[in-house]
Design a protein around this motif. Structure first.
Motif, PDB file in Angstrom:
ATOM      1  N   ALA A   1       6.670  13.274   0.121  1.00 24.27           N
ATOM      2  CA  ALA A   1       6.154  12.818   1.476  1.00 24.27           C
ATOM      3  C   ALA A   1       5.996  11.385   1.783  1.00 24.27           C
ATOM      4  O   ALA A   1       6.523  10.521   2.541  1.00 24.27           O
ATOM      5  N   GLY A   2       5.299  10.802   0.630  1.00 21.22           N
ATOM      6  CA  GLY A   2       4.820   9.330   0.754  1.00 21.22           C
ATOM      7  C   GLY A   2       6.074   8.439   0.645  1.00 21.22           C
ATOM      8  O   GLY A   2       5.989   7.272   1.343  1.00 21.22           O
ATOM      9  N   VAL A   3       7.069   8.883  -0.112  1.00 28.54           N
ATOM     10  CA  VAL A   3       8.372   8.163  -0.249  1.00 28.54           C
ATOM     11  C   VAL A   3       8.904   7.770   1.313  1.00 28.54           C
ATOM     12  O   VAL A   3       9.180   6.823   1.654  1.00 28.54           O
TER      13      VAL A   3
ATOM     14  N   VAL B   1       0.311   8.412  -1.501  1.00 28.48           N
ATOM     15  CA  VAL B   1       0.562   7.268  -1.472  1.00 28.48           C
ATOM     16  C   VAL B   1       1.935   7.128  -2.244  1.00 28.48           C
ATOM     17  O   VAL B   1       2.322   5.865  -2.382  1.00 28.48           O
ATOM     18  N   SER B   2       2.380   8.010  -2.610  1.00 30.84           N
ATOM     19  CA  SER B   2       3.697   8.147  -3.611  1.00 30.84           C
ATOM     20  C   SER B   2       3.361   7.679  -4.900  1.00 30.84           C
ATOM     21  O   SER B   2       2.380   8.136  -5.550  1.00 30.84           O
ATOM     22  N   ALA B   3       4.081   6.523  -5.298  1.00 33.24           N
ATOM     23  CA  ALA B   3       3.980   6.277  -6.792  1.00 33.24           C
ATOM     24  C   ALA B   3       4.234   7.416  -7.630  1.00 33.24           C
ATOM     25  O   ALA B   3       3.384   7.823  -8.333  1.00 33.24           O
TER      26      ALA B   3
ATOM     27  N   GLY C   1       7.562   8.400   3.872  1.00 36.44           N
ATOM     28  CA  GLY C   1       6.501   8.052   4.775  1.00 36.44           C
ATOM     29  C   GLY C   1       6.456   6.679   4.934  1.00 36.44           C
ATOM     30  O   GLY C   1       6.577   5.760   5.883  1.00 36.44           O
ATOM     31  N   THR C   2       6.503   5.869   3.655  1.00 41.46           N
ATOM     32  CA  THR C   2       6.648   4.435   3.460  1.00 41.46           C
ATOM     33  C   THR C   2       8.047   3.848   3.989  1.00 41.46           C
ATOM     34  O   THR C   2       7.826   2.950   4.521  1.00 41.46           O
ATOM     35  N   ALA C   3       8.902   4.492   3.700  1.00 42.54           N
ATOM     36  CA  ALA C   3      10.241   4.125   4.509  1.00 42.54           C
ATOM     37  C   ALA C   3      10.210   4.145   5.907  1.00 42.54           C
ATOM     38  O   ALA C   3      10.714   3.071   6.459  1.00 42.54           O
TER      39      ALA C   3
ATOM     40  N   GLY D   1       0.713  -1.202  -0.168  1.00 49.43           N
ATOM     41  CA  GLY D   1       0.119   0.127   0.027  1.00 49.43           C
ATOM     42  C   GLY D   1       0.851   1.331  -0.056  1.00 49.43           C
ATOM     43  O   GLY D   1       0.349   2.336  -0.285  1.00 49.43           O
ATOM     44  N   GLY D   2       2.355   0.910   0.318  1.00 50.35           N
ATOM     45  CA  GLY D   2       2.758   2.217   0.205  1.00 50.35           C
ATOM     46  C   GLY D   2       3.447   2.849  -0.993  1.00 50.35           C
ATOM     47  O   GLY D   2       3.813   3.807  -1.457  1.00 50.35           O
ATOM     48  N   ALA D   3       3.144   1.922  -2.100  1.00 49.72           N
ATOM     49  CA  ALA D   3       3.208   2.405  -3.516  1.00 49.72           C
ATOM     50  C   ALA D   3       4.719   2.587  -3.754  1.00 49.72           C
ATOM     51  O   ALA D   3       5.030   3.440  -4.420  1.00 49.72           O
ATOM     52  N   ASP D   4       5.519   2.218  -3.224  1.00 48.21           N
ATOM     53  CA  ASP D   4       7.222   2.324  -3.213  1.00 48.21           C
ATOM     54  C   ASP D   4       7.872   0.790  -3.545  1.00 48.21           C
ATOM     55  O   ASP D   4       7.981   0.066  -2.491  1.00 48.21           O
ATOM     56  N   GLY D   5       7.958   0.525  -4.869  1.00 52.53           N
ATOM     57  CA  GLY D   5       8.555  -0.617  -5.016  1.00 52.53           C
ATOM     58  C   GLY D   5       9.782  -1.166  -4.489  1.00 52.53           C
ATOM     59  O   GLY D   5       9.876  -2.362  -3.738  1.00 52.53           O
TER      60      GLY D   5
END
Ligand code: NA
Ligand code: NA
Ligand code: NA
Lengths: 376, 106, 376, 106, 376, 106
Positions: free
Chosen positions: E358-360, E325-327, E362-364, E144-148
């Motif tokens: 920020a989503g990048v 969500v980044s992407a 955040g997911t990290a 769901g973080g949308a960061d491969g």
């Protein structure tokens, strides 16, 4: 002061006696000369310089005694060779540079690519007759395939002890294609055959160009799993090229990545050429067998070209058959040049590209069959 | 087979397999061509028959295709531009200019 | 609900007590400040930013407690350092960027490159006098050679425990060359000497430029096999450049490949700078010794320049001697600037490039002699 | 030697070796120059004496050397050429042309 | 002659029975079809082609029986995956391509990047409820973080057995962002909210852009050391970009290096998708949970956007929340498109880039918290 | 904490940490901005007050700045060129053009 000069003399002597000048044997010297000659051929004569230059330099470095290459970067490069990492990566770049369009437009040219592998198997026969083991003979035969990465890949798997000789023979003859092929081609064809002009090639759709690498990978890898990394990488590179949506990857595969790997592969191949391993009667045999393989492959391609010329009612110029040995794109250019010599304005290049790229696949398949027979 | 050591037999077997595989591959290529022709024909027919109906219906549902054609024509425009500019620069006195890229900032 | 908040508090506390904020010691904080200062020098002041930026960033990362860098990409990078893989690859790129023409045109400048190594050995002497082991002293001395890859290569082999301090000192002083050298140069030369204008350099043929890297590799590697991978890669890169038939390889060697390796080498060097290893009295000694080495090397180069000026009947400007410390091309630019200050229009840059590149070879040779004496 | 621990001695020995090696290298460079001059002189003489005889004889035998000199000087010309041609093509009505490379076929 | 044909038949049979056609099972066939479908989505539909193309090709190759990928280049690539080498290198390139300016100009957008991680934790909850272990659930949630790269990094550490499914789900949904997000965004916002135009962003100084990556690295790595190599590399790449004195390194990081690593990472991810490992009920659950995570993340971003809209007195358009969500940069483009649909001329792209990057981070951070809870 | 297996609790704890960290980061950014403003203001003041005194004094002491302008003029020519061309392109209708580099081939 006496103690000082004494210690000084001892130190100088120690450096000298540890140095290569003191330890070097005749084989090292001969191999350095071999390296210098290869450098002359590469740089002075322009024979496959991208590969022969680092190979020759590696050959020189390998013959520095006590060079300490069992660790450090040279060891890492040698491990990359030993672990069969480099040839498939080179093939990815080759795939990204290759247009299979002419092959798809005229799939019959695949048979010319097959015929040219005859040289591979004649050399294999000859090598076994000369006393090489069947694994060594297979690795020697593949020289006739005129595909450096495939030759190195197979030699690493089947006969790493003769890798240096095989690589040098393969790249040397590949660079000599413009000298080796024309006499054979003229001997086996009539002037009338050489004058044949071939019609315009059909248009190949983007769909075909994209589906071809995928289906080829599956079809060939399933039959000959031993070469799935070679064929897979070749076709993945080609897919990067043809898909038109992965230009970044295609660009890196055919530039930074292939150049880096080429430096490592060629240098590492040269590093296998230490005098004691290279200067054997076997090396001369390998070089002779390689030449035979090239000539026979060329001849077989031309002869099947003649058959196809006859069957097609004279629509196919047999000169494109010799391009089946691959050595992309040099062999195709030779076909073009010979065609133009016979009849100015005769434009065979695109037609010869079909057998030319078919030869790459053909040699990979030949390697696969030999791995299936002698490998593992 | 792994036991065969007769060079002639090895040669013939290998050559036969190579020919068989590459001949098979040539058949595969013909099949791809055949499928290509079918798909192309049906697409052409479909396009003629339903173009006006399908396209407006799809457009709002998927912005991706919107983005893609937006990018593609621009790319080509850029190339024209590069050529024009290159000529202009050369007229300006620089002889061996190469423009690596012209980037539009988002 | 109480259980919920209790568990919540426990969890938050656990994260906190595992975090670096909780575990971090004063050394870590100091090193982060060191890293920040290095970043300021690199980015704000432009001191060797390509190297100091990743070194400084690595220094900061190395001082994050529990960073888990014993696995993953950081471990792989550290292994590349430890296995001595990166410096020779950097040297290949350096070779591809270097024009040895001025050196070939005036081979006497090799002696200036040798003289500048005097700083290396004075620092070695000083380090041994200060109580460092001979291996450590050799690695410290090499800072005076002003060649980052050589310094890292030697330190990795002889004294990996002080690699971080050596690398930082080497790159810092290299970037400070325009501040360190001019006072020394002016102190040791008269204005009249600085005003000497040097004649046009002779043309160097392509033949000479191609043969030079090959013969140099053989001659030096045979004598000092321990540096054959350094010299070999430097000269292979130069051969790629000069041969004119391997432009693809030269281009990759001096761009994608050297940049990638620079990132890894510099980051990995920074990763060795953990507070507990770096913050020792030894580090300050190393930094002082490095400065001494730079100053002495500069002085020795200038002094031999004066001798050569005298012997040549005033044809050689002693200012080019200081360029022998390498730090390519900064030291050569300093010679140029000082020459122009003494006499506007005095153009020494090309003449200073000779000792400048000679200094690279000289430092590699010095490393080789020290490896022959102290190495394994 | 490996046992020497006298810093001064170490310093002098190392410095001596470095000077000796770099002086030796300077001799090597002089030898290269000497060979270069001999080769160059003999080539010049040979070229003057046999140019008309040698060149036609070699030409058909080796197509490779023919390709090499053709490629180098042309590189710059080609770029100018690309720009000129691009402009010409665009004048011809094609709007989005990019010439990847102009290759002279051997 | 009979013996000859007998031996011939035996040989052909042996090749056939060793080949993949003979050994292949139904799972392999299904996975090849999956690979072909993914290739169609990548090339035909343009869904994240740079990643899905090599993933899909790897999926096909992984299902060639006896492909021998336990050695050679494919094994080396798989080791690179297993050793967690590739994702941080990709992040270095991403950092070099990312402009954190919009985030620095409006730091409140960090909260939108945090809100969008709600999807991650809802999916984690769901996965645990469905019977996955907590480690597996964390790895699934991160889809769901949308960061491969973050997803692959976490999956490699916590649940390598489901890496293939996670990577495919992550990249598939990332490419489907333009289809998944708009309905959710419209459902949760009024037309009036979507019409809100946001003011000009403040200028961000070079000082801020340079200090940001350094301070962020220290602050986050200290708190969550488990992701220090991810955050560190992301920010080092960004520092290369913003410092303006390391353009060479920035250029290589965002071209040759990231492209090479992308090929390896994506191909290696595809190689984990052997039929027996992939074709399980778990895979379907993962794909469903991934979709839930995306939708919930989008919704949470939009809802916090509504709150911020209210608190700011209507100055913030809630549509930018979904970009959290980044992407990158697709989700920001979706915000832009939806904004323009509501009111032509409404230009939200730059404002949406804040939550997007920020989503990048955040997911990290989410990955870091989960590693702190479930990791080693 | 490592023992917690209640999914809801895990979810809330994680979400809380993520929010806390990113909120903390937003504070950090504000601090950077604050420092930036102070530094910028003080620099501006300092520049106004001491510009004429400091600059001539520093110039001879540091050759580095001398080296930089040596490289700069060519660089600046290019920048002028880039600016000229950029303007030209924008006049042509493109709004957000950036020319990455104009390379002169040797
Ligand atoms: Na071939
Ligand atoms: Na030096
Ligand atoms: Na994200």
């Amino acid at each position: 002061m006496d103690g000082f000069f004494g210690a000084f003399a001892v130190a100088i002597h120690a450096v000298w006696s540890d140095s290569g000048y003191f330890v070097m044997n005749m084989n090292n010297i001969i191999m350095m000369i071999v390296g210098a000659v290869l450098l002359y051929l590469a740089i002075g004569k322009g024979f496959e310089p991208l590969l022969l230059t680092p190979i020759a330099f590696g050959c020189i470095l390998a013959n520095i005694p006590n060079n300490g290459f069992d660790e450090g970067v040279m060891n890492a490069i040698s491990m990359g060779i030993h672990m069969e990492i480099f040839p498939p990566l080179i093939f990815m770049g080759v795939g990204a540079m290759t247009d299979f369009g002419p092959l798809i437009a005229n799939p019959n040219t695949l048979l010319l690519g097959a015929a040219a592998q005859f040289g591979v198997f004649v050399a294999l026969y000859g090598a076994m007759a000369m006393g090489f083991t069947s694994s060594q003979a297979a690795a020697i035969g593949i020289i006739g395939g005129a595909d450096g990465p495939t030759a190195i890949y197979l030699a690493t798997k089947l006969a790493p002890e003769i890798l240096g000789a095989i690589a040098v023979a393969a790249y040397s003859y590949m660079s000599l294609v413009p000298l080796i092929q024309p006499p054979v081609m003229r001997l086996l064809t009539t002037k009338k055959e050489r004058e044949i002009q071939m019609g315009q090639m059909r248009h190949v759709s983007k769909f075909e160009k994209i589906v071809f690498p995928i289906v080829t990978t599956i079809a060939i890898s399933l039959l000959l799993p031993a070469i799935s990394s070679l064929i897979g990488m070749l076709m993945l590179g080609n897919l990067f090229r043809e898909s038109c949506v992965t230009d970044r990857l295609s660009d890196t595969a055919q530039n930074a990545l292939i150049n880096t790997v080429t430096i490592f592969l060629a240098l590492g191949t040269g590093l296998t050429m230490s005098g004691d391993a290279f200067l054997k009667l076997a090396t001369i045999k390998i070089i002779v067998l390689g030449l035979v393989a090239f000539i026979v492959g060329t001849a077989a391609g031309v002869l099947l070209g003649k058959v196809m010329c006859y069957l097609s009612g004279g629509k196919i110029n047999p000169l494109i058959g010799s391009a089946g040995v691959s050595a992309v794109p040099m062999a195709a250019r030779v076909s073009q040049i010979e065609g133009q010599k016979a009849k100015p304005g005769n434009y065979l290049l695109m037609h010869a590209m079909g057998p030319n790229v078919a030869g790459v696949i053909g040699t990979a398949v030949a390697a696969g069959t030999m791995l299936a027979m002698f490998g593992g | 087979m792994h036991g065969t050591q007769d060079p002639l037999l090895i040669m013939i077997i290998n050559m036969a397999i190579v020919f068989a595989v590459l001949f098979g591959l040539s058949l595969v290529i013909r099949v791809i061509k055949y499928i290509n022709d079918i798909v192309y024909e049906s697409k052409k027919t479909a396009a003629e028959g339903t173009a006006t109906v399908v396209k407006p219906a799809q457009a709002p549902a998927s912005p991706v295709p919107v983005a893609v054609p937006a990018a593609a024509p621009l790319d080509m425009e850029n190339k024209t531009l590069v050529a024009v500019i290159t000529t202009a620069i050369m007229a300006y006195g620089y002889k061996d200019v190469k423009i690596r890229s012209i980037t539009k900032k988002a």
